[in-house]
Design a protein around this motif. Structure first.
Motif, PDB file in Angstrom:
ATOM      1  N   TYR A 173      -2.986   4.921   6.975  1.00 34.39           N
ATOM      2  CA  TYR A 173      -1.680   4.997   6.333  1.00 34.39           C
ATOM      3  C   TYR A 173      -1.845   5.029   4.816  1.00 34.39           C
ATOM      4  CZ  TYR A 173      -2.061   0.010   5.224  1.00 34.39           C
ATOM      5  OH  TYR A 173      -2.466  -1.197   4.721  1.00 34.39           O
ATOM      6  N   GLU A 174      -0.818   5.537   4.155  1.00 39.57           N
ATOM      7  CA  GLU A 174      -0.830   5.627   2.695  1.00 39.57           C
ATOM      8  C   GLU A 174       0.134   4.601   2.132  1.00 39.57           C
ATOM      9  OE1 GLU A 174      -0.182   8.946  -0.862  1.00 39.57           O
ATOM     10  OE2 GLU A 174      -0.027   9.500   1.249  1.00 39.57           O
ATOM     11  N   ALA A 175      -0.298   3.908   1.129  1.00 43.08           N
ATOM     12  CA  ALA A 175       0.552   2.896   0.489  1.00 43.08           C
ATOM     13  C   ALA A 175       1.687   3.562  -0.281  1.00 43.08           C
ATOM     14  CB  ALA A 175      -0.273   2.035  -0.451  1.00 43.08           C
ATOM     15  N   SER A 176       2.767   2.816  -0.486  1.00 43.15           N
ATOM     16  CA  SER A 176       3.884   3.313  -1.285  1.00 43.15           C
ATOM     17  C   SER A 176       3.485   3.335  -2.758  1.00 43.15           C
ATOM     18  CB  SER A 176       5.108   2.424  -1.083  1.00 43.15           C
ATOM     19  OG  SER A 176       4.868   1.140  -1.649  1.00 43.15           O
ATOM     20  N   GLU A 177       4.321   3.956  -3.603  1.00 40.61           N
ATOM     21  CA  GLU A 177       4.008   4.057  -5.024  1.00 40.61           C
ATOM     22  C   GLU A 177       3.905   2.674  -5.670  1.00 40.61           C
ATOM     23  OE1 GLU A 177       3.075   6.741  -6.687  1.00 40.61           O
ATOM     24  OE2 GLU A 177       3.177   7.772  -4.749  1.00 40.61           O
ATOM     25  N   LYS A 178       4.823   1.778  -5.301  1.00 38.99           N
ATOM     26  CA  LYS A 178       4.771   0.426  -5.866  1.00 38.99           C
ATOM     27  C   LYS A 178       3.547  -0.337  -5.381  1.00 38.99           C
ATOM     28  CE  LYS A 178       9.642  -0.355  -6.915  1.00 38.99           C
ATOM     29  NZ  LYS A 178      10.818  -1.240  -6.713  1.00 38.99           N
TER      30      LYS A 178
ATOM     31  N   SER B  50      -3.310  -6.960   3.764  1.00 40.01           N
ATOM     32  CA  SER B  50      -2.618  -7.697   4.817  1.00 40.01           C
ATOM     33  C   SER B  50      -1.110  -7.558   4.669  1.00 40.01           C
ATOM     34  CB  SER B  50      -3.028  -9.171   4.782  1.00 40.01           C
ATOM     35  OG  SER B  50      -2.361  -9.900   5.790  1.00 40.01           O
ATOM     36  N   SER B  51      -0.589  -7.921   3.511  1.00 37.94           N
ATOM     37  CA  SER B  51       0.854  -7.779   3.270  1.00 37.94           C
ATOM     38  C   SER B  51       1.149  -8.111   1.818  1.00 37.94           C
ATOM     39  CB  SER B  51       1.666  -8.703   4.180  1.00 37.94           C
ATOM     40  OG  SER B  51       1.467 -10.054   3.826  1.00 37.94           O
ATOM     41  N   THR B  52       2.255  -7.595   1.359  1.00 38.18           N
ATOM     42  CA  THR B  52       2.717  -7.954   0.016  1.00 38.18           C
ATOM     43  C   THR B  52       2.998  -9.455  -0.058  1.00 38.18           C
ATOM     44  OG1 THR B  52       3.741  -5.766  -0.170  1.00 38.18           O
ATOM     45  CG2 THR B  52       4.410  -7.428  -1.772  1.00 38.18           C
ATOM     46  N   ALA B  53       3.524 -10.008   1.032  1.00 35.66           N
ATOM     47  CA  ALA B  53       3.826 -11.445   1.082  1.00 35.66           C
ATOM     48  C   ALA B  53       2.570 -12.272   0.871  1.00 35.66           C
ATOM     49  CB  ALA B  53       4.478 -11.796   2.409  1.00 35.66           C
ATOM     50  N   ALA B  54       1.445 -11.839   1.464  1.00 29.89           N
ATOM     51  CA  ALA B  54       0.194 -12.592   1.363  1.00 29.89           C
ATOM     52  C   ALA B  54      -0.344 -12.587  -0.059  1.00 29.89           C
ATOM     53  CB  ALA B  54      -0.837 -12.017   2.326  1.00 29.89           C
ATOM     54  N   ILE B  55      -0.377 -11.388  -0.698  1.00 28.38           N
ATOM     55  CA  ILE B  55      -0.913 -11.325  -2.059  1.00 28.38           C
ATOM     56  C   ILE B  55       0.039 -12.013  -3.027  1.00 28.38           C
ATOM     57  CG2 ILE B  55       0.088  -9.054  -2.544  1.00 28.38           C
ATOM     58  CD1 ILE B  55      -3.266 -10.488  -3.829  1.00 28.38           C
ATOM     59  N   LYS B  56       1.347 -11.934  -2.782  1.00 31.24           N
ATOM     60  CA  LYS B  56       2.334 -12.572  -3.664  1.00 31.24           C
ATOM     61  C   LYS B  56       2.144 -14.087  -3.671  1.00 31.24           C
ATOM     62  CE  LYS B  56       6.575 -12.449  -2.278  1.00 31.24           C
ATOM     63  NZ  LYS B  56       7.903 -11.901  -1.932  1.00 31.24           N
ATOM     64  N   MET B  57       1.955 -14.687  -2.488  1.00 27.90           N
ATOM     65  CA  MET B  57       1.748 -16.130  -2.414  1.00 27.90           C
ATOM     66  C   MET B  57       0.465 -16.534  -3.129  1.00 27.90           C
ATOM     67  SD  MET B  57       2.671 -19.125  -1.558  1.00 27.90           S
ATOM     68  CE  MET B  57       4.099 -18.802  -0.510  1.00 27.90           C
TER      69      MET B  57
ATOM     70  N   ASP C  50       6.813  -3.313   3.475  1.00 23.99           N
ATOM     71  CA  ASP C  50       5.448  -2.784   3.385  1.00 23.99           C
ATOM     72  C   ASP C  50       5.323  -1.480   4.160  1.00 23.99           C
ATOM     73  OD1 ASP C  50       4.920  -5.047   2.000  1.00 23.99           O
ATOM     74  OD2 ASP C  50       3.621  -5.965   3.506  1.00 23.99           O
ATOM     75  N   SER C  51       4.506  -0.585   3.656  1.00 27.17           N
ATOM     76  CA  SER C  51       4.264   0.680   4.363  1.00 27.17           C
ATOM     77  C   SER C  51       3.664   0.419   5.745  1.00 27.17           C
ATOM     78  CB  SER C  51       3.315   1.562   3.543  1.00 27.17           C
ATOM     79  OG  SER C  51       3.860   1.856   2.285  1.00 27.17           O
ATOM     80  N   LYS C  52       2.779  -0.548   5.806  1.00 33.03           N
ATOM     81  CA  LYS C  52       2.112  -0.834   7.086  1.00 33.03           C
ATOM     82  C   LYS C  52       3.098  -1.389   8.112  1.00 33.03           C
ATOM     83  CE  LYS C  52      -1.243  -3.934   7.220  1.00 33.03           C
ATOM     84  NZ  LYS C  52      -2.579  -4.599   7.249  1.00 33.03           N
ATOM     85  N   SER C  53       4.004  -2.255   7.698  1.00 34.16           N
ATOM     86  CA  SER C  53       4.971  -2.812   8.655  1.00 34.16           C
ATOM     87  C   SER C  53       5.932  -1.745   9.149  1.00 34.16           C
ATOM     88  CB  SER C  53       5.735  -3.972   8.021  1.00 34.16           C
ATOM     89  OG  SER C  53       6.571  -3.526   6.970  1.00 34.16           O
ATOM     90  N   ARG C  54       6.254  -0.801   8.264  1.00 31.98           N
ATOM     91  CA  ARG C  54       7.122   0.311   8.683  1.00 31.98           C
ATOM     92  C   ARG C  54       6.420   1.154   9.754  1.00 31.98           C
ATOM     93  NH1 ARG C  54       8.401   1.717   4.011  1.00 31.98           N
ATOM     94  NH2 ARG C  54       6.861   3.364   3.643  1.00 31.98           N
ATOM     95  N   LEU C  55       5.108   1.348   9.589  1.00 34.93           N
ATOM     96  CA  LEU C  55       4.344   2.095  10.572  1.00 34.93           C
ATOM     97  C   LEU C  55       4.196   1.308  11.871  1.00 34.93           C
ATOM     98  CD1 LEU C  55       2.754   4.681  11.112  1.00 34.93           C
ATOM     99  CD2 LEU C  55       0.738   3.588  10.110  1.00 34.93           C
ATOM    100  N   LEU C  56       4.074  -0.019  11.754  1.00 35.83           N
ATOM    101  CA  LEU C  56       4.013  -0.874  12.943  1.00 35.83           C
ATOM    102  C   LEU C  56       5.273  -0.722  13.787  1.00 35.83           C
ATOM    103  CD1 LEU C  56       2.836  -3.237  14.664  1.00 35.83           C
ATOM    104  CD2 LEU C  56       3.994  -4.792  13.072  1.00 35.83           C
TER     105      LEU C  56
END
Length: 862
Positions: free
Chosen positions: A264-269, A307-314, A345-351
């Protein structure tokens, strides 16, 4: 049908003393488990050598190691060894074991807890933590077998510790090793090598610390030395048994594993956040991570972002807490602001898109619409729960609560999605699902395998789909993929692996799903029946004896020797159950004749026995246990009869007949006698063999089988002479029939079985002595290295006479030390050799095989 007390007595002795591989049959006779040849091979491998201190059963996960352990436990229980301990890493797995034993086996068990001590006639189940906390109480029991589940957690036992803290890491392993040193141990693990080859060293060391060289020598010889893996496999093969799914497919219904790895490809942000993180990682000086290597920091931070934006944010929020006002703090604040702006997240959307397509596919195939999703991060787990909970019945498991097993049970029963950390990848049976999702990748191949094996199990009825995600532009994802591939090679080089943990790389979801060659339930069953039919000629023979078993793994050569198959087990179980029913009927019929306190009504059609006409239920008999004979009280109705139950143990133990008797039957006149051949290894009784001998009126000797055929003839009349006695009360007066027993024949046969095992033990003693010598040599090696270093220093000194003199004195001192060590080494090695010779002689003298015949009855056949 049993016709006389003599027939009943002989039947009881046969059932109580099944020989060789048939001792495994009582557990199959209960009809609650399927039997597969590789499981029988593993059980026979484990009990083949009475001199070993333990074995490692390390089948690929999902192949039924717990049932292999229960076969061995049942064997021990059948032989009257009742002190059995199962140690399990965590309480949730303990509950799963308890449910499995309760549902599938009739051996009594208890869970050791504050209100329940370790003293129990049966299986005691406990956790590693409770066992180590109560080690003094547990150590008072002379255990017959100890099972260690998920034993890979014990592999650090060889490592040195400066302090000794109970219940933690290698300290806990050391404590458990010391506790179990005199007990036969069975280590269960699907991942004998998790990090590197030293894991395997630790497991072997836990069983017997004399089997392998010291840790340094082992590491230098095998760590990252794949050319030496065949040599290592040969060494550990006597202690490790591993079956691969690929080796068992001709006997067991094992589903296929199908991979989809979505790129998958990450979003611009997300890309912008990645660039900022990468730029920070590449900075030469970092205030937040002054000591951390750039490579490790990249794996950590970029892995969290993957893993997720939530993980890196924390993680970023935790980092910024320890930073004062600085340019670096502003960098992190900017990253957090971007992370806060990412709502999906791009990955969760694909999930979500994958689940929307895969769940209907599962339904069409006849599988349950369930998925197990694995993530490394608790923050990602929380994030995914929020994404999925409104669309699917979703549960979360992370092993951080005492009530977690309720989550596992609920998922099995009615939930659709289980989001788990890798705590849920250890030992659980989740075969209700046929879809597993690696939301986060791991560095470790075997841990990835553990995840998949929660669903890819022998009880799985559907082909398994493994969905993984990878961002090929994320350094951490790409590096994880590389490491997984390398460690797959390591595992395959030593133990072998059947399936890949990743594959099916594709950047198009629809295309990936269309390419799956997944079968329906009906097609899987059809393919399985075809496979069984193709192997029918192999599977219908009888089991060969255990001494012929080849070691280490379920190869084709080994599979040709193992013939206990579902059909064989079914046929022999019917014989056992029929004989047990007839024996049980005989016991209660005799009870009804001789007792007035209770009448037992026998229902032949339903095979039940019901108590009637009693004031209170009577005590029927005493039955043997490790802790003395125990009383057995009748119950209102007996509905199930198992050779492993206390009822059957008591009946076979207490059934009696006279020493002499006569019967009238449709056969030639002869005399038949039943003997119990007792085999001893030194003073230890190791086997009892019931043997029939006979002679006709004209002096023709009858074989055991011929005598058995005569006893199976219809009987018209019988008479007993003298008082009935159980086998442990039989007299040993001489009789003319005694001359028909050739004890040398039984001694020779047992020697043929045990001699290779004794030679193995002698070789083990020699290897241990060689390892002790090597340890002595290491101390000399260190001094010689110091000597060479000093000589190099001397060569480099040209004009400094004072320094040169100092070095020469050091060299002279080292020479004296080396000379003294060599002298001491000579005498130490000689002492080791003398000690070895004494141990071997003592062992051979102690284990000398002898036999004695105990006559049970003599029958005149008219």
């Amino acid at each position: 049908m049993l016709q006389t007390p003599f027939h009943a007595y002989y039947t009881a002795m046969k059932l109580n003393m099944l020989q060789d591989e048939n001792t495994l049959l009582p557990v199959f006779a209960e009809g609650k488990i399927d039997v597969y040849p590789y499981q029988v091979a593993a059980a026979l491998f484990a009990v083949r050598n009475p001199y070993q201190k333990g074995v490692i059963l390390c089948d690929e996960a999902g192949m039924g190691k717990s049932h292999e352990a229960m076969l061995i436990i049942s064997q021990s229980w059948y032989e009257g060894k009742n002190n059995i301990l199962i140690a399990i890493p965590n309480p949730d797995l303990l509950i799963q074991w308890a449910e499995m034993i309760s549902e599938k086996y009739s051996i009594p068990f208890c869970i050791a807890s504050e209100n329940n001590s370790f003293v129990y006639d049966g299986i005691v189940i406990t956790t590693y933590e409770y066992l180590t906390q109560n080690i003094d109480n547990a150590d008072k029991i002379k255990w017959d077998i100890i099972i260690f589940e998920e034993a890979n957690s014990l592999s650090s036992v060889y490592q040195d510790e400066n302090t000794f803290i109970r219940g933690s890491g290698s300290k806990q392993a050391k404590l458990l090793k010391e506790f179990s040193k005199n007990t036969f141990k069975i280590l269960l693990t699907g991942t004998p090598i998790e990090k590197n080859i030293m894991d395997l060293y630790g497991l072997i060391f836990f069983i017997d610390d004399e089997l392998l060289p010291d840790a340094d020598t082992y590491m230098k010889t095998y760590l990252r030395r794949p050319e030496n893996y065949p040599e290592l496999a040969a060494k550990v093969s006597k202690y490790c048994f591993r079956t691969l799914r690929s080796q068992a497919k001709q006997y067991a219904k094992i589903p296929e594993r199908l991979h989809i790895t979505l790129e998958y490809e990450a979003s611009e942000k997300e890309k912008e956040l990645y660039k900022l993180l990468f730029a920070y990682i590449e900075k030469p000086h970092k205030i937040a991570f002054p000591q951390m290597e750039q490579y490790d920091l990249a794996l950590m931070l970029l892995g969290l972002l993957s893993s997720s934006t939530a993980a890196i944010k924390m993680s970023l929020k935790n980092i910024i807490k320890r930073l004062y006002i600085s340019e670096e703090k502003q960098e992190f604040e900017k990253m957090i602001a971007i992370a806060e702006s990412i709502t999906e997240d791009s990955k969760s959307r694909l999930l979500l898109a994958a689940l929307e397509k895969l769940f209907p596919l599962l339904k069409r195939l006849g599988a349950k619409q369930k998925a197990v999703i694995f993530t490394e991060s608790l923050e990602t787990q929380k994030y995914l729960y929020g994404v999925l909970k409104d669309k699917y019945k979703t549960l979360v498991y992370n092993g951080q609560s005492n009530v977690n097993y309720n989550v596992i049970k609920q998922f099995k029963e009615d939930a659709q999605i289980l989001i788990s950390t890798d705590n849920g990848a250890k030992g659980y049976n989740l075969e209700e699902s046929s879809l597993v999702i690696n939301y986060d990748l791991l560095y470790n191949t075997l841990k990835m395998e553990q995840r998949i094996d929660r669903i890819h199990r022998i009880n799985q009825q559907n082909d398994c789909i493994v969905l993984s995600f990878i961002n090929k532009d994320n350094f951490a994802d790409v590096r994880k993929l590389e490491l997984v591939s390398k460690r797959h090679i390591l595992s395959d080089g030593v133990f072998g692996v059947s399936d890949a943990v990743m594959g099916g790389f594709c950047d198009n979801l629809d295309k990936a799903i269309k390419s799956l060659n997944v079968r329906t339930k009906a097609q899987i069953e059809k393919d399985y029946q075809i496979t069984l039919a193709q192997n029918e000629n192999k599977n219908k023979q009888v089991v060969e004896s255990a001494e012929d078993i080849l070691f280490t793994t379920f190869t084709k050569e080994l599979s040709d020797k193992i013939k206990i198959t579902p059909r064989y087990a079914e046929e022999q179980s019917k014989v056992i159950n029929d004989e047990l029913w007839e024996l049980t009927k005989f016991y209660f019929e005799e009870y009804n004749k001789t007792h007035q306190d209770c009448y037992f009504e026998i229902n032949e059609k339903n095979r039940t026995i019901k108590a009637d006409n009693y004031t209170k239920l009577p005590h029927l008999f005493y039955y043997p246990t490790n802790n003395g004979n125990k009383p057995y009280k009748a119950i209102k109705e007996f509905k199930k009869f198992s050779l492993l139950s206390p009822l059957s143990k008591g009946i076979t133990f207490n059934i009696s007949c006279a020493d002499y008797g006569s019967i009238k039957a449709d056969c030639e006149k002869c005399t038949i006698a039943l003997y119990l051949i007792k085999i001893y290894s030194g003073r230890r009784e190791i086997k009892n063999i019931p043997v029939l001998v006979g002679i006709t009126e004209d002096g023709k000797l009858l074989t055991h089988n011929e005598c058995e055929d005569i006893l199976n003839s219809p009987v018209y009349f019988f008479e007993e002479q003298g008082e009935r006695r159980a086998y442990w009360l039989k007299s040993e007066k001489n009789d003319n029939m005694d001359r028909l027993i050739n004890l040398d024949e039984y001694v020779k046969k047992e020697e043929e079985k045990l001699t290779p095992m004794q030679q193995e033990e002698i070789n083990r003693m020699k290897l241990a002595a060689a390892n002790r010598k090597n340890i002595l040599l290491h101390s000399l090696d260190d001094t010689e290295l110091d000597m060479k270093q000093a000589e190099r220093e001397k060569e480099s000194v040209k004009s400094d006479r004072l320094k040169l003199l100092k070095i020469e004195r050091k060299i002279s001192s080292l020479k004296n030390e080396i000379r003294k060590k060599k002298e001491g080494l000579f005498f130490d090695e000689m002492r080791i050799d003398v000690d070895l010779e004494n141990k071997i002689n003592e062992f051979l003298g102690r284990e000398k095989i002898t036999a004695r015949a105990a006559r049970q009855f003599v029958l005149e056949i008219n």
